[in-house]
Write an enzyme that holds these catalytic residues in place. Sequence first.
Site, PDB file in Angstrom:
ATOM      1  N   HIS A   1      -9.373  36.213  48.126  1.00 56.07           N
ATOM      2  CA  HIS A   1      -9.082  36.628  46.750  1.00 56.07           C
ATOM      3  C   HIS A   1      -7.810  37.460  46.726  1.00 56.07           C
ATOM      4  CE1 HIS A   1      -9.512  39.797  43.524  1.00 56.07           C
ATOM      5  NE2 HIS A   1      -9.506  38.696  42.809  1.00 56.07           N
ATOM      6  N   SER A   2      -6.891  37.138  45.823  1.00 56.18           N
ATOM      7  CA  SER A   2      -5.701  37.949  45.562  1.00 56.18           C
ATOM      8  C   SER A   2      -4.900  38.154  46.857  1.00 56.18           C
ATOM      9  CB  SER A   2      -6.126  39.275  44.923  1.00 56.18           C
ATOM     10  OG  SER A   2      -5.047  39.956  44.364  1.00 56.18           O
ATOM     11  N   ALA A   3      -4.729  39.402  47.297  1.00 59.52           N
ATOM     12  CA  ALA A   3      -4.009  39.656  48.543  1.00 59.52           C
ATOM     13  C   ALA A   3      -4.719  39.065  49.753  1.00 59.52           C
ATOM     14  CB  ALA A   3      -3.818  41.158  48.738  1.00 59.52           C
ATOM     15  N   GLY A   4      -6.000  38.748  49.602  1.00 62.02           N
ATOM     16  CA  GLY A   4      -6.738  38.115  50.694  1.00 62.02           C
ATOM     17  C   GLY A   4      -6.187  36.761  51.078  1.00 62.02           C
TER      18      GLY A   4
ATOM     19  N   HIS B   1      -8.990  38.283  36.621  1.00 57.90           N
ATOM     20  CA  HIS B   1      -8.761  38.450  38.053  1.00 57.90           C
ATOM     21  C   HIS B   1     -10.044  38.706  38.850  1.00 57.90           C
ATOM     22  CE1 HIS B   1      -5.920  38.930  41.311  1.00 57.90           C
ATOM     23  NE2 HIS B   1      -6.446  40.097  41.660  1.00 57.90           N
TER      24      HIS B   1
END
Length: 235
Positions: free
Chosen positions: A71-74, A214
């Site tokens: 997720h996102s920066a993951g 988000h």
Amino acid sequence: MAHFVLVHGSCLGAWIWRDVVQTLGEMGHTAQAIDLPSHGGETTPVNDVTLDLYAAAINRVTDADAILVGHSAGGYAITAAAERNPDRIERLVYLCAYIPEHGKSLIHLKREAEEQPLDDALDIAADRKSFRFRPDRIDALMCHDCPRGTFDTAVHLMGWQAIAPQATALTLTHASRDIPKTAIVCANDRVIPPDHQRLMARDIEHVVEMQTGHSPFFADPAGLAAHLAQIADVT
């Protein structure tokens, strides 16, 4: 039956995946959510965190034929893990995530977006080595379409995010490039602009969209689990 390893984004932890893990289990799949170093219950000092540590943490729990969900920066964390240990990974799934480009850091990719919704949303530590979301911006940015009470939980559990992993460029090789990929674009995202998500996903062979912000794991955990189950069938 598929096995998913669920990796959170900036300032978050394994706690965000609770309902998704439960729903995937009810569907007959298995899922493991992890705390990256310095997040949740993991106690590495935030200033010691690197992208390599993220990759190592993911690879320690990744068994054969796992589907990694970032997720996102993951998105950077799961790609770094894939570069180091591709043989155990069945597919990479980028959930409203930064999708790495060769030689670019996450910060570089973020700055390429036409919109910058986080410009006034972050507190930077005095030593400029970490940041967190400003509490007064979390609700509007991340919880606007989530069930009542989500913000109250998130504001207490969200922590500081090391900058070093996000300032680290990735060298992409066939190790990660040859792994099948899916991008899940969140069309009402207020953190990573949806058009920027679509641009980053331009070379991904399998792209789906959710009508959430988000935090799809809070806004629509059943819908997210259903998408992941369908992705497992594609795999």
